[in-house]
Design a protein around this motif. Structure first.
Motif, short mmCIF file in Angstrom:
data_model
loop_
_atom_site.label_atom_id
_atom_site.label_comp_id
_atom_site.label_asym_id
_atom_site.label_seq_id
_atom_site.Cartn_x
_atom_site.Cartn_y
_atom_site.Cartn_z
N PRO A 18 0.87 -1.22 -0.22
CA PRO A 18 0.02 -0.06 0.02
C PRO A 18 0.84 1.29 0.08
CG PRO A 18 -0.51 -1.47 2.11
CD PRO A 18 0.73 -1.96 1.30
N PRO A 19 0.60 2.20 -0.92
CA PRO A 19 1.33 3.38 -0.73
C PRO A 19 1.61 4.12 0.34
CG PRO A 19 -0.37 3.60 -2.51
CD PRO A 19 -0.70 2.34 -1.76
N LYS A 20 0.67 3.75 1.67
CA LYS A 20 0.82 4.37 2.79
C LYS A 20 2.01 3.88 3.39
CE LYS A 20 -1.61 7.38 4.95
NZ LYS A 20 -0.81 8.54 4.86
N ASP A 21 2.29 2.35 3.16
CA ASP A 21 3.43 1.80 3.79
C ASP A 21 4.85 2.62 3.18
OD1 ASP A 21 1.82 0.45 5.06
OD2 ASP A 21 2.41 -1.58 4.30
N VAL A 22 4.65 2.56 1.85
CA VAL A 22 6.12 3.08 1.14
C VAL A 22 6.23 4.61 1.81
CG1 VAL A 22 6.82 4.10 -1.12
CG2 VAL A 22 5.75 1.98 -0.92
N GLU A 23 5.25 5.40 2.02
CA GLU A 23 5.35 6.66 2.71
C GLU A 23 5.92 6.64 3.88
OE1 GLU A 23 1.76 8.99 2.93
OE2 GLU A 23 2.58 10.76 3.87
N LEU A 24 5.52 5.86 5.00
CA LEU A 24 5.98 5.43 6.07
C LEU A 24 7.56 5.19 5.99
CD1 LEU A 24 4.26 6.03 8.65
CD2 LEU A 24 4.18 3.56 8.63
N ALA A 25 7.63 4.26 5.23
CA ALA A 25 9.12 3.66 4.83
C ALA A 25 10.18 4.82 4.39
CB ALA A 25 9.03 2.48 3.92
N VAL A 26 9.75 5.68 3.63
CA VAL A 26 10.62 6.71 3.29
C VAL A 26 10.91 7.88 4.54
CG1 VAL A 26 11.03 8.91 1.73
CG2 VAL A 26 10.24 6.69 0.96
N LYS A 27 9.76 7.95 5.37
CA LYS A 27 9.94 8.61 6.40
C LYS A 27 10.79 8.29 7.59
CE LYS A 27 6.27 11.60 5.68
NZ LYS A 27 4.75 11.92 5.60
N ILE A 29 13.38 5.91 6.83
CA ILE A 29 14.60 6.06 6.38
C ILE A 29 15.30 7.27 6.45
CG2 ILE A 29 16.09 5.96 4.25
CD1 ILE A 29 14.08 3.91 2.85
N LEU A 30 14.71 8.55 6.28
CA LEU A 30 15.19 9.67 6.53
C LEU A 30 15.29 10.01 8.08
CD1 LEU A 30 13.14 11.85 4.05
CD2 LEU A 30 15.59 11.15 3.79
N GLU A 31 14.49 9.61 8.87
CA GLU A 31 14.81 9.71 10.17
C GLU A 31 15.96 9.06 10.52
OE1 GLU A 31 13.65 11.57 12.52
OE2 GLU A 31 14.43 10.66 14.21
N ASP A 32 16.22 7.80 10.20
CA ASP A 32 17.21 6.80 10.65
C ASP A 32 18.52 7.72 10.03
OD1 ASP A 32 18.12 4.37 11.61
OD2 ASP A 32 17.79 3.28 9.77
N LEU A 33 18.56 8.21 8.83
CA LEU A 33 19.74 8.87 8.42
C LEU A 33 20.18 10.02 9.35
CD1 LEU A 33 19.22 9.08 4.64
CD2 LEU A 33 20.61 7.40 5.77
N LYS B 6 23.22 0.22 3.97
CA LYS B 6 21.76 -0.11 3.55
C LYS B 6 21.34 -1.17 4.23
CE LYS B 6 22.89 -0.45 -0.87
NZ LYS B 6 22.96 -0.67 -2.24
N ALA B 7 22.15 -2.32 4.43
CA ALA B 7 21.64 -3.32 5.44
C ALA B 7 20.98 -2.90 6.59
CB ALA B 7 22.76 -4.40 5.68
N ASP B 8 21.68 -2.00 7.49
CA ASP B 8 21.10 -1.47 8.71
C ASP B 8 19.91 -0.70 8.47
OD1 ASP B 8 23.52 -2.29 9.95
OD2 ASP B 8 24.58 -0.46 9.47
N ILE B 9 19.77 0.13 7.44
CA ILE B 9 18.51 0.67 7.42
C ILE B 9 17.23 -0.33 6.82
CG2 ILE B 9 17.44 2.47 5.81
CD1 ILE B 9 20.06 3.65 4.96
#
Lengths: 97, 99
Positions: A18-27, A29-33, B6-9
């Motif tokens: 679901p697009p909602k999951d992708v949106e959450l995933a991108v958020k 990822i950016l938060e993780d970085l 990438k693996a960690d992410i």
């Protein structure tokens, strides 16, 4: 390309999600970085580049309005070094167009 | 502690969102690849809250082989620069002094 356009592009390729999951995933990822950098960690993405913090020495600055001298403390700033694949692709992109 | 990869992410997506391992890995791959594609097509990338990836065209300039001292022109090229967003700058600055 904005964050929402990036989300759309990824969602088109991950059409089982679901697009909602992708949106959450991108958020996430950016938060993780951002979190990694906030802890002075280093990020290394092969073929893309690396992120780290660089220290800026304390310096004397001036208040642009009053001209008054102010002491600026040292600080950390995010730094990105593009990896070889990204450098090459961007540069080839210029020579193609 | 080693660098974040990438693996960690992907692991983080698996843990936090319950996506399966394959999906997590593909999304992370796709995330960086789509940014590369945009930049390769001379398109700026703006990720609000994080920062912007900008492109700059550099013109040809004289260069030198540092070993031999021989003059070689450096070709015109396009480079990527990263400009951190205000939110990221503030978060990172807070780190100062606690190393």
């Amino acid at each position: 390309m904005t964050k929402s356009e990036l989300i759309e592009k990824i969602a088109r390729q991950q059409d089982q999600l679901p697009p909602k999951d992708v949106e959450l995933a991108v958020k996430v990822i950016l938060e993780d970085l951002a979190q990694e950098l906030a802890n002075n960690g280093r990020i290394e993405i092969r073929g893309f580049g690396s992120f780290s913090l660089h220290f800026r020495e304390p310096r004397q600055g001036r208040n642009p309005k009053t001209g008054e001298k102010v002491e600026l403390p040292g600080k950390y700033v995010p730094y990105f070094k593009p990896g070889k694949e990204l450098r090459d692709r961007v540069n080839n992109g210029m020579h193609k167009s | 502690m080693g660098a974040l990869t990438k693996a960690d992410i992907a692991e983080m997506l698996y843990d936090e969102l319950g996506l399966n391992k394959r999906e997590s890995k593909e999304i992370v791959e796709c995330f960086f690849e789509e940014i590369r594609v945009a930049l390769e097509n001379n398109e700026q990338v703006k990720l609000s809250g994080f920062g912007n990836f900008d492109l700059r065209n550099k013109s040809t300039r004289p260069g030198r082989n540092p070993k031999t001292g021989e003059e070689i022109p450096i070709q015109a090229r396009r480079v990527v620069t990263f400009k951190p967003g205000q939110k990221l700058k503030v978060r990172v600055e807070k780190y100062a002094g606690t190393k």
